[in-house]
Design a protein around this motif. Structure first.
Motif, PDB file in Angstrom:
ATOM      1  N   ALA A   1      -7.911  -2.855  -3.698  1.00 31.98           N
ATOM      2  CA  ALA A   1      -7.957  -4.368  -3.830  1.00 31.98           C
ATOM      3  C   ALA A   1      -7.161  -4.894  -2.693  1.00 31.98           C
ATOM      4  O   ALA A   1      -7.297  -5.876  -1.949  1.00 31.98           O
ATOM      5  N   VAL A   2      -5.866  -4.449  -2.563  1.00 32.19           N
ATOM      6  CA  VAL A   2      -4.988  -4.427  -1.432  1.00 32.19           C
ATOM      7  C   VAL A   2      -5.671  -4.193   0.203  1.00 32.19           C
ATOM      8  O   VAL A   2      -5.464  -5.037   0.664  1.00 32.19           O
ATOM      9  N   GLU A   3      -6.295  -3.054   0.201  1.00 31.38           N
ATOM     10  CA  GLU A   3      -7.211  -2.601   1.352  1.00 31.38           C
ATOM     11  C   GLU A   3      -8.080  -3.868   1.652  1.00 31.38           C
ATOM     12  O   GLU A   3      -8.396  -4.124   2.837  1.00 31.38           O
TER      13      GLU A   3
ATOM     14  N   VAL B   1      -5.476 -14.077  -3.344  1.00 35.96           N
ATOM     15  CA  VAL B   1      -4.411 -14.261  -4.238  1.00 35.96           C
ATOM     16  C   VAL B   1      -5.047 -13.480  -5.677  1.00 35.96           C
ATOM     17  O   VAL B   1      -4.344 -12.756  -6.225  1.00 35.96           O
ATOM     18  N   SER B   2      -6.129 -13.852  -5.863  1.00 33.58           N
ATOM     19  CA  SER B   2      -6.844 -13.449  -6.941  1.00 33.58           C
ATOM     20  C   SER B   2      -6.878 -11.688  -6.919  1.00 33.58           C
ATOM     21  O   SER B   2      -6.495 -11.087  -7.979  1.00 33.58           O
ATOM     22  N   ARG B   3      -7.482 -11.287  -5.856  1.00 34.65           N
ATOM     23  CA  ARG B   3      -7.520  -9.826  -5.735  1.00 34.65           C
ATOM     24  C   ARG B   3      -6.164  -9.150  -5.675  1.00 34.65           C
ATOM     25  O   ARG B   3      -5.929  -8.173  -6.282  1.00 34.65           O
ATOM     26  N   LEU B   4      -5.129  -9.868  -5.214  1.00 33.32           N
ATOM     27  CA  LEU B   4      -3.692  -9.118  -5.031  1.00 33.32           C
ATOM     28  C   LEU B   4      -3.203  -9.233  -6.413  1.00 33.32           C
ATOM     29  O   LEU B   4      -2.311  -8.351  -6.800  1.00 33.32           O
TER      30      LEU B   4
ATOM     31  N   VAL C   1      -8.200  -7.034   0.762  1.00 36.58           N
ATOM     32  CA  VAL C   1      -7.591  -8.295   1.341  1.00 36.58           C
ATOM     33  C   VAL C   1      -7.123  -7.981   3.018  1.00 36.58           C
ATOM     34  O   VAL C   1      -7.095  -8.796   3.606  1.00 36.58           O
ATOM     35  N   LEU C   2      -6.574  -6.894   3.093  1.00 35.12           N
ATOM     36  CA  LEU C   2      -6.321  -6.602   4.438  1.00 35.12           C
ATOM     37  C   LEU C   2      -7.364  -6.790   5.494  1.00 35.12           C
ATOM     38  O   LEU C   2      -7.213  -7.291   6.425  1.00 35.12           O
ATOM     39  N   LYS C   3      -8.611  -6.143   4.973  1.00 36.54           N
ATOM     40  CA  LYS C   3      -9.914  -6.247   5.754  1.00 36.54           C
ATOM     41  C   LYS C   3     -10.271  -7.663   6.078  1.00 36.54           C
ATOM     42  O   LYS C   3     -10.769  -8.042   7.054  1.00 36.54           O
ATOM     43  N   LEU C   4      -9.870  -8.544   4.930  1.00 39.00           N
ATOM     44  CA  LEU C   4     -10.326  -9.954   5.061  1.00 39.00           C
ATOM     45  C   LEU C   4      -9.152 -10.738   5.936  1.00 39.00           C
ATOM     46  O   LEU C   4      -9.950 -11.473   6.726  1.00 39.00           O
ATOM     47  N   VAL C   5      -8.292 -10.432   5.851  1.00 40.40           N
ATOM     48  CA  VAL C   5      -7.275 -11.331   6.875  1.00 40.40           C
ATOM     49  C   VAL C   5      -7.027 -10.896   7.985  1.00 40.40           C
ATOM     50  O   VAL C   5      -6.671 -11.674   8.958  1.00 40.40           O
TER      51      VAL C   5
ATOM     52  N   ARG D   1       0.947  -1.029   0.151  1.00 44.58           N
ATOM     53  CA  ARG D   1       0.014  -0.047   0.003  1.00 44.58           C
ATOM     54  C   ARG D   1       0.736   1.236   0.003  1.00 44.58           C
ATOM     55  O   ARG D   1       0.673   2.267  -0.742  1.00 44.58           O
ATOM     56  N   GLY D   2       1.991   1.236   0.833  1.00 49.07           N
ATOM     57  CA  GLY D   2       2.761   2.177   0.916  1.00 49.07           C
ATOM     58  C   GLY D   2       3.515   2.673  -0.491  1.00 49.07           C
ATOM     59  O   GLY D   2       3.493   3.605  -0.908  1.00 49.07           O
TER      60      GLY D   2
END
Length: 136
Positions: A110-112, A96-99, A114-118, A46-47
């Protein structure tokens, strides 16, 4: 849910370059370390995206994908974990698909996602790993 043999998780953890006390760590701690590394890589990606650093974004997303595929998903034990292991496997596949999409499109949302999911799973796993014996 996860395989009793932690060698796959330890191997994946070493391969993605995360340095810590892998040798002698319990299986629970190894998974916690994988989650910590995953969240760290997602935040770093993200950064990098915010700075426009395409190479670093790709490196961090690649690292996150490897942690998901080789570490977390690779450590699942479908025979013992049943529906929970299957659901986690499907979630990791989705992440993995979103990343992959995030990397190709430069999609920070999409990265955010995945962060919210994991993150809740990582936090729950951390609580399990730190709970005194018999209290889980």
């Amino acid at each position: 849910m996860y395989t009793p043999v932690s060698s796959r998780a330890a191997s994946a953890y070493r391969q993605v370059g995360i340095q810590s006390g892998v040798d002698g760590a319990s299986p629970h701690l190894l998974i916690k370390m994988l989650f910590d590394g995953l969240i760290q890589s997602l935040n770093a990606a993200r950064g990098a995206m915010a700075r426009g650093d395409v190479a670093e974004k790709g490196r961090q997303i690649g690292k996150a994908v490897r942690i998901l595929e080789e570490g977390l998903k690779g450590s699942l034990d479908p025979a013992r974990g049943g529906d929970l292991a299957a659901n986690l496997g499907a979630l990791y596949d989705y992440c993995v698909s979103r990343l992959t999409q995030a990397n190709l499109r430069g999609d920070v949302a999409a990265v955010e996602e995945v962060l919210k999911l994991v993150t809740p799973i990582a936090e729950g796993w951390g609580q399990i790993a730190s709970a005194p014996a018999g209290r889980v």
